[in-house]
Design a protein around this motif. Structure first.
Motif, PDB file in Angstrom:
ATOM      1  N   ARG A  55      63.651  54.718  42.154  1.00 15.43           N
ATOM      2  CA  ARG A  55      62.571  54.355  41.236  1.00 15.43           C
ATOM      3  C   ARG A  55      61.570  55.498  41.056  1.00 15.43           C
ATOM      4  O   ARG A  55      61.021  55.681  39.969  1.00 15.43           O
ATOM      5  N   TYR A  56      61.328  56.233  42.123  1.00 12.45           N
ATOM      6  CA  TYR A  56      60.312  57.288  42.060  1.00 12.45           C
ATOM      7  C   TYR A  56      60.972  58.662  42.171  1.00 12.45           C
ATOM      8  O   TYR A  56      61.741  58.923  43.090  1.00 12.45           O
ATOM      9  N   TYR A  58      60.084  62.972  41.772  1.00 12.49           N
ATOM     10  CA  TYR A  58      59.001  63.941  41.861  1.00 12.49           C
ATOM     11  C   TYR A  58      59.557  65.311  41.498  1.00 12.49           C
ATOM     12  O   TYR A  58      60.704  65.636  41.827  1.00 12.49           O
ATOM     13  N   THR A 104      57.399  55.377  48.522  1.00  7.99           N
ATOM     14  CA  THR A 104      56.875  56.561  47.849  1.00  7.99           C
ATOM     15  C   THR A 104      56.973  57.751  48.786  1.00  7.99           C
ATOM     16  O   THR A 104      57.174  57.603  49.987  1.00  7.99           O
TER      17      THR A 104
END
Length: 127
Positions: A55-56, A58, A104
């Motif tokens: 989902r995350y 970076y 996260t």
């Protein structure tokens, strides 16, 4: 735990490559994953990361908008799609795994956060 990175090679500026990193020896879906790179004569730096759910994601400022990290938990593999490559992207690329599978990744750029590392795959961008 073994991480095997592959997909590197020689490409002209503006070209694309896709790196893959396959993980064995541990449940891949519990791992947060990242790519780092080390350019000739420079220190290792973070490139991109993705959490265990996918989902995350970076990205470093240097690659945002050109690189895409993704994962396929069914194949125990994380990918790095690299587009619009330029000579500054020339480096050895390493995949890394963080066993703490938090949702996260606030410290995703910190190499010591990762428990397992692959052997690296070399990318050369040159005309």
């Amino acid at each position: 735990v073994q991480l095997q990175a592959f997909g590197g090679g020689f490409v002209q500026p503006g070209g694309s490559l896709r790196l893959s990193c396959t993980v064995s020896g541990r449940t891949f879906s519990n791992l947060n994953m990242a790519w780092f790179r080390r350019a000739p004569g420079k220190e290792r730096v973070s490139v991109a990361a993705i959490n265990w759910t996918g989902r995350y994601a970076y990205y470093s400022d240097a690659v945002r908008g050109r690189f895409t990290i993704s994962r396929d938990n069914a194949k125990n593999t994380v990918y790095l799609q690299m587009d619009s490559l330029n000579p500054e992207d020339t480096a050895v690329y390493y995949c890394a795994a963080d066993k703490n599978g938090y949702s996260t990744m606030p410290a995703w750029t910190v190499a010591r956060e990762y428990d397992y590392w692959g052997q690296g795959t070399e990318v050369t961008v040159s005309s």
